[in-house]
Design a protein around this motif. Structure first.
Motif, PDB file in Angstrom:
ATOM      1  N   LYS A  56       0.857  -1.186   0.000  1.00  0.00           N
ATOM      2  CA  LYS A  56       0.000   0.000   0.000  1.00  0.00           C
ATOM      3  C   LYS A  56       0.893   1.236   0.000  1.00  0.00           C
ATOM      4  O   LYS A  56       1.895   1.283   0.719  1.00  0.00           O
TER       5      LYS A  56
ATOM      6  N   THR B   3      -4.648   6.713  -2.310  1.00  0.00           N
ATOM      7  CA  THR B   3      -4.075   5.559  -1.630  1.00  0.00           C
ATOM      8  C   THR B   3      -4.160   4.397  -2.611  1.00  0.00           C
ATOM      9  O   THR B   3      -5.234   4.109  -3.140  1.00  0.00           O
TER      10      THR B   3
ATOM     11  N   TYR C  56      -3.268   0.398  -3.688  1.00  0.00           N
ATOM     12  CA  TYR C  56      -2.900  -0.967  -3.293  1.00  0.00           C
ATOM     13  C   TYR C  56      -2.340  -1.658  -4.522  1.00  0.00           C
ATOM     14  O   TYR C  56      -3.035  -1.768  -5.534  1.00  0.00           O
ATOM     15  N   LYS C  57      -1.100  -2.091  -4.400  1.00  0.00           N
ATOM     16  CA  LYS C  57      -0.476  -2.739  -5.542  1.00  0.00           C
ATOM     17  C   LYS C  57      -0.402  -4.236  -5.304  1.00  0.00           C
ATOM     18  O   LYS C  57       0.119  -4.687  -4.288  1.00  0.00           O
ATOM     19  N   THR C  58      -0.972  -4.986  -6.245  1.00  0.00           N
ATOM     20  CA  THR C  58      -0.816  -6.439  -6.181  1.00  0.00           C
ATOM     21  C   THR C  58       0.152  -6.822  -7.292  1.00  0.00           C
ATOM     22  O   THR C  58       0.692  -5.953  -7.959  1.00  0.00           O
TER      23      THR C  58
ATOM     24  N   GLY D 125      -7.704   2.941  -3.266  1.00  0.00           N
ATOM     25  CA  GLY D 125      -8.485   2.923  -2.042  1.00  0.00           C
ATOM     26  C   GLY D 125      -9.110   4.287  -1.841  1.00  0.00           C
ATOM     27  O   GLY D 125     -10.015   4.677  -2.559  1.00  0.00           O
TER      28      GLY D 125
END
Ligand SMILES: [Zn+2]
Length: 248
Positions: free
Chosen positions: A2, A59, A61-63, A70
């Motif tokens: 994150k 914000t 979120y990296k996968t 977010g």
């Protein structure tokens, strides 16, 4: 993972009923493609900050294979652009330019600052549209590693000439005496337009937009900068063609 970053929304697409797919120019990671779940809903706090041309604090979120937004909060929305069709069209060209030229998933602080400055000047009518556009085109191209050589005639070394030709394919100058006009796509530049073209490439960042030019000079400058972009990136920009139909 994150992280928080500030970014400009370059493109938004609807996914299903309520989600958005975004292309965002961030300072920290360049252009990223990210999903914003539920962002289309007006009730969602993410609706405005994930809209086209919003500059927002995000914000992320990296996968392994995607970015997801977010929280999002608008820092600047360039509201005056939105009420002017012609300016909005030019701003969308700036976005297409950024999508084409800026790095992907690598830092792009300078590019982001340049585009935000351009949008601000456009939004507030602080400079002629053609001046902003030519500066952005030349500077972004130079930042992408294609700095043209505008110091002198590439053949005889003359610094000035009554008419100097800019050769977009090579990014060089050639004077009339050396046969500059024979080059494919050569753009003739008078003294003032040549000085301006050099300025767009060599001026310090904080002085970039600080010059003035006649209508004729601005047109020549724009012919040069557009041709250079087109040759370097081998692309016809749809948003530019559309802007021209609106601008008349
Ligand atoms: Zn020459």
């Amino acid at each position: 993972m994150k992280f928080q970053t500030d970014g400009l929304i370059l493109r938004e697409m609807s996914i299903g009923e309520s989600d958005r797919l975004l292309y965002i120019l961030t300072g920290s990671d360049g252009v990223i493609k990210a999903f914003a779940k539920g962002a289309k809903s007006i009730k969602s706090g993410k609706c405005a900050p994930t809209s086209l041309l919003s500059y927002s604090r995000l914000t992320v979120y990296k996968t392994r294979d995607s970015f997801n937004i977010g929280d999002a909060r608008s820092l600047r929305i360039f509201s005056r652009l939105r009420s002017d069709v012609r300016k909005m069209c030019l701003a969308q060209y700036f976005c297409e330019l950024a999508m084409t030229v800026c790095p992907r998933e690598a830092p792009a602080e300078k590019q982001l600052r340049l585009i935000l400055n351009s949008l601000y000047l456009l939004s507030e009518s602080k400079r002629d549209e053609r001046l902003i556009k030519a500066c952005l085109e030349m500077r972004l191209t130079a930042m992408a590693g294609y700095t043209p050589d505008l110091l002198m005639c590439g053949s005889c070394g003359a610094y000035t000439a009554p008419t100097m030709f800019f050769v977009p394919a090579s990014g060089r100058l050639e004077c009339a005496d050396c046969g500059g006009a024979r080059n494919k796509g050569a753009v003739p530049l008078g003294a003032a337009a040549l000085t301006a073209l050099r300025h767009t490439v060599y001026a310090d960042d904080d002085r970039l937009f600080s010059f003035s030019l006649t209508d004729e000079g601005l047109d020549a400058l724009n012919t040069a900068s557009e041709s250079y972009i087109k040759y370097r990136f081998e692309k016809d920009f749809k948003t530019l063609a559309f802007y021209k139909t609106v601008a008349g």
